[in-house]
Structure formats: C-alpha cells, structure tokens
Design a protein around this motif. Structure first.
Motif, PDB file in Angstrom:
ATOM      1  N   UNK A 269      36.491  85.524 -48.859  1.00  0.00           N
ATOM      2  CA  UNK A 269      36.595  84.084 -49.111  1.00  0.00           C
ATOM      3  C   UNK A 269      36.999  83.799 -50.542  1.00  0.00           C
ATOM      4  N   UNK A 270      37.596  82.615 -50.734  1.00  0.00           N
ATOM      5  CA  UNK A 270      38.070  82.240 -52.065  1.00  0.00           C
ATOM      6  C   UNK A 270      36.918  82.015 -53.032  1.00  0.00           C
ATOM      7  N   UNK A 271      35.759  81.623 -52.513  1.00  0.00           N
ATOM      8  CA  UNK A 271      34.604  81.359 -53.376  1.00  0.00           C
ATOM      9  C   UNK A 271      33.387  82.116 -52.867  1.00  0.00           C
ATOM     10  N   UNK A 272      32.556  82.543 -53.790  1.00  0.00           N
ATOM     11  CA  UNK A 272      31.278  83.201 -53.471  1.00  0.00           C
ATOM     12  C   UNK A 272      31.445  84.476 -52.651  1.00  0.00           C
ATOM     13  N   UNK A 273      32.516  85.207 -52.910  1.00  0.00           N
ATOM     14  CA  UNK A 273      32.721  86.475 -52.206  1.00  0.00           C
ATOM     15  C   UNK A 273      31.713  87.513 -52.692  1.00  0.00           C
ATOM     16  N   UNK A 274      31.276  88.351 -51.759  1.00  0.00           N
ATOM     17  CA  UNK A 274      30.408  89.470 -52.103  1.00  0.00           C
ATOM     18  C   UNK A 274      31.242  90.739 -52.233  1.00  0.00           C
ATOM     19  N   UNK A 275      30.604  91.790 -52.644  1.00  0.00           N
ATOM     20  CA  UNK A 275      31.304  93.064 -52.817  1.00  0.00           C
ATOM     21  C   UNK A 275      31.824  93.604 -51.491  1.00  0.00           C
ATOM     22  N   UNK A 276      31.202  93.205 -50.382  1.00  0.00           N
ATOM     23  CA  UNK A 276      31.597  93.731 -49.073  1.00  0.00           C
ATOM     24  C   UNK A 276      32.709  92.922 -48.408  1.00  0.00           C
ATOM     25  N   UNK A 277      32.915  91.691 -48.840  1.00  0.00           N
ATOM     26  CA  UNK A 277      33.905  90.837 -48.183  1.00  0.00           C
ATOM     27  C   UNK A 277      35.315  91.369 -48.400  1.00  0.00           C
ATOM     28  N   UNK A 278      36.101  91.403 -47.323  1.00  0.00           N
ATOM     29  CA  UNK A 278      37.452  91.934 -47.376  1.00  0.00           C
ATOM     30  C   UNK A 278      37.547  93.414 -47.077  1.00  0.00           C
ATOM     31  N   UNK A 279      36.405  94.065 -46.855  1.00  0.00           N
ATOM     32  CA  UNK A 279      36.400  95.504 -46.584  1.00  0.00           C
ATOM     33  C   UNK A 279      36.581  95.789 -45.087  1.00  0.00           C
ATOM     34  N   UNK A 280      36.803  97.070 -44.776  1.00  0.00           N
ATOM     35  CA  UNK A 280      36.871  97.557 -43.400  1.00  0.00           C
ATOM     36  C   UNK A 280      35.601  98.361 -43.134  1.00  0.00           C
ATOM     37  N   UNK A 281      35.029  98.164 -41.962  1.00  0.00           N
ATOM     38  CA  UNK A 281      33.765  98.807 -41.605  1.00  0.00           C
ATOM     39  C   UNK A 281      33.938  99.639 -40.336  1.00  0.00           C
ATOM     40  N   UNK A 282      33.056 100.605 -40.174  1.00  0.00           N
ATOM     41  CA  UNK A 282      33.026 101.438 -38.974  1.00  0.00           C
ATOM     42  C   UNK A 282      31.590 101.583 -38.502  1.00  0.00           C
ATOM     43  N   UNK A 283      31.394 101.554 -37.188  1.00  0.00           N
ATOM     44  CA  UNK A 283      30.071 101.744 -36.597  1.00  0.00           C
ATOM     45  C   UNK A 283      30.218 102.370 -35.223  1.00  0.00           C
ATOM     46  N   UNK A 284      29.116 102.912 -34.733  1.00  0.00           N
ATOM     47  CA  UNK A 284      29.102 103.530 -33.404  1.00  0.00           C
ATOM     48  C   UNK A 284      28.118 102.739 -32.532  1.00  0.00           C
ATOM     49  N   UNK A 285      28.628 101.808 -31.728  1.00  0.00           N
ATOM     50  CA  UNK A 285      27.734 100.928 -30.975  1.00  0.00           C
ATOM     51  C   UNK A 285      27.150 101.529 -29.708  1.00  0.00           C
ATOM     52  N   UNK A 286      27.529 102.769 -29.375  1.00  0.00           N
ATOM     53  CA  UNK A 286      26.973 103.412 -28.187  1.00  0.00           C
ATOM     54  C   UNK A 286      27.769 103.180 -26.923  1.00  0.00           C
ATOM     55  N   UNK A 287      28.946 102.581 -27.046  1.00  0.00           N
ATOM     56  CA  UNK A 287      29.849 102.398 -25.907  1.00  0.00           C
ATOM     57  C   UNK A 287      31.241 102.833 -26.341  1.00  0.00           C
ATOM     58  N   UNK A 288      32.082 103.117 -25.362  1.00  0.00           N
ATOM     59  CA  UNK A 288      33.459 103.503 -25.655  1.00  0.00           C
ATOM     60  C   UNK A 288      34.399 102.328 -25.445  1.00  0.00           C
ATOM     61  N   UNK A 289      35.505 102.395 -26.154  1.00  0.00           N
ATOM     62  CA  UNK A 289      36.550 101.403 -25.978  1.00  0.00           C
ATOM     63  C   UNK A 289      37.622 101.877 -25.020  1.00  0.00           C
ATOM     64  N   UNK A 290      38.736 101.188 -25.042  1.00  0.00           N
ATOM     65  CA  UNK A 290      39.888 101.493 -24.198  1.00  0.00           C
ATOM     66  C   UNK A 290      41.102 101.727 -25.088  1.00  0.00           C
ATOM     67  N   UNK A 291      42.026 102.594 -24.676  1.00  0.00           N
ATOM     68  CA  UNK A 291      43.236 102.770 -25.487  1.00  0.00           C
ATOM     69  C   UNK A 291      43.991 101.452 -25.611  1.00  0.00           C
TER      70      UNK A 291
END
Length: 302
Positions: A269-291
């Motif tokens: 965001x243009x104002x009050x951005x945190x160190x994490x804003x604009x980053x890319x994240x990865x997680x393993x939610x316990x389910x698979x996706x689709x190609x």
C-alpha cells in the motif's frame, strides 16, 4: 489439515508494488508473476533462489503460457503475445484489443479455462470512480476475441474453474461489490450461464481478489485488506481461514513438484506499509492444486 500452516516469506522474490498473477511453470520449476505498475514480469527459480525480471512497455496484469513457452498477456491496450528471452529485450506482438468503454482502462485478472481458452477482464484503473465499464472477454484458440461475456464489472477478479471445468468463478473486488459468483460453464462452447452468488464477503472479511481452485474443487481467494486466505467448498461454505503477514494479499497459485505449495503475491500500500507488504509467500495448506492450463492456440513468436 486444519491446523495453521507455516507461512514463509520468499526473500529472493523481492517486493512488488502490485504483485499479481502468480503462475507455476513446471518445466522451469519456477514461479512467475507480474508487478503491474512497474511493468514487469518476474520469475523465481525457487530451488536456486534465482530471480529474473523482464521490463515491458506498458502495464501487464495477467498472462498464461502456451505449449512453446510464449505468453498471452492482458495489458493496457490489449492482448499481446510475449516472448521472454534469456537475454535482451522482451518481444511483443499485439493479438487483439477490445473496445474500452471508458478512459484509463486496462486488463486485470485472467487465466485459461480447462480447454485452453484465455479469459481476461477489464477495469477502470481509478477505483474511486466505481465505474462499471469493466467486462470479461474470451480469447479463443483460433485467435478470436469475443464480445463482452460478462459486463457491468467494477474491479474484475477471482477468475477460476472447477476441476471438471463445468463451473466458472468470477469476483468483483471493489469495496462496493465484494462478491464472488459461480456460473455453469459449457465446456464445448466456452459459454457461462446461470450466474448466482457463490460467496458474499460482506458476511466474511476483506475483498475477494485473485483465486485458485484445489484438487478437491474448493475455491481459495485472497481476502485483500484483511490479510488472509479464505477457502470455500464447492457449495460456497467457508471452511478455512489462513492468516498472512501482508495486509493486501492479491492472488494465489499452487505449485511445486506435487502442486502442494500455495504461493501468494501481495500489494504494497501507498501508506502504512509493513515490511511484509508486497512480498511473495509460500505455505503448505495440506491439499494439492491443479496444473495451470496452457493456451491451446499457437501464438506468434516475434
């Protein structure tokens, strides 16, 4: 499955002003995404932590690969075939352009259906206008751009398709809308019909931004402004909420060797951005996706 997964920030990915459209490319074992105002397509070879980027002459918001690795991309002035060289400048060929019904428009969210047609929607960039000039278009494998398939949209988003391709999802993420719709989808003709409200985020949190469907047929949406992911069953019931470090997650995509990693882009965001804003994240939610489906047509190589 319902315990909170660890969310990892991918430091090598850097930060984007408006990170969008993450796409896992299995051949490269890499995640691609865009930074819209920076006019960039970005790639992260995840295992090596190696980042590459390509500059474009105008904003790019969504894309899909074809079988040869060329991109069909939704940009400011239309749809383009984009070749990303290992070295040198990006090469572009304009494919088609809709009639924009208002000034200051561009393409926004888009992807291919299960049959390989490319779908993308338009929006007026100044969201404060709340203009309903946005529409959803289909770009067929023969290179034909449709008339508007769905119109009256303010901020088109959330495009996704069920595993069997028979349901199309679409959202409007504008604060005045905050709706996700489901459509019955005729896979032979690429025609959505029987539009109904799938989820109303006025009853939940945030605004429904980019989305992905998992192998169970559940719909994941980034709850922009609420800092979380929401997972809805095919019946439209919210069954999971995963908190994220960034306030404005923008789109998610499954990737990795077995499509069990969920990648999430975000907006700074243009104002009050945190160190994490604009980053890319990865997680393993316990389910698979689709190609992610590829474009079924043959794109020109510039």
């Amino acid at each position: 499955m319902n315990s909170a997964p660890r969310v990892e920030r991918l430091e090598a990915a850097g930060r984007a002003a408006v990170g969008e459209c993450p796409v896992w490319h299995a051949k490269d074992q890499a995640l691609y995404w865009v930074d819209i105002p920076a006019r960039r397509i970005v790639r992260l070879a995840v295992a090596a932590g190696q980042r590459s980027e390509w500059a474009l002459p105008e904003q790019v918001a969504c894309f899909a690969f074809d079988a040869a690795g060329t991109l069909v991309a939704g940009m400011e002035t239309g749809l383009f075939a984009v070749t990303l060289p290992d070295a040198g400048d990006v090469r572009l060929t304009k494919l088609a352009a809709p009639r924009f019904d208002a000034p200051g428009m561009r393409f926004n969210d888009g992807r291919c259906d299960r049959q390989g047609r490319f779908w993308a929607g338009t929006m007026v960039q100044d969201m404060s206008l709340a203009s309903t000039a946005g529409a959803l278009f289909r770009f067929d494998a023969d290179g034909t751009l449709s008339a508007p398939i769905v119109d009256g949209l303010i901020t088109q988003n959330g495009l996704a398709f069920s595993p069997d391709g028979a349901t199309m999802y679409l959202s409007d993420s504008h604060p005045q809308k905050r709706l996700i719709w489901a459509f019955d989808f005729a896979t032979d003709t690429g025609t959505p019909h029987n539009r109904r409200v799938f989820a109303d985020l006025h009853h939940h949190v945030g605004r429904p931004d980019g989305a992905a469907v998992d192998a169970d047929g559940c719909y994941w949406t980034c709850a922009n402004d609420a800092g979380c992911l929401l997972r809805f069953t095919p019946e439209g019931k919210l069954d999971r909420t995963i908190e994220l470090p960034a306030t404005k997650p923008s789109m998610c995509a499954f990737g990795g060797d077995d499509l069990s990693t969920l990648y999430v882009t975000s907006i700074r965001p243009a104002a009050n951005a945190t160190d994490a804003d604009g980053c890319v994240f990865a997680l393993h939610p316990g389910v698979q996706g689709l190609p992610e489906p590829i474009y079924a047509g043959m794109l020109p190589v510039a």
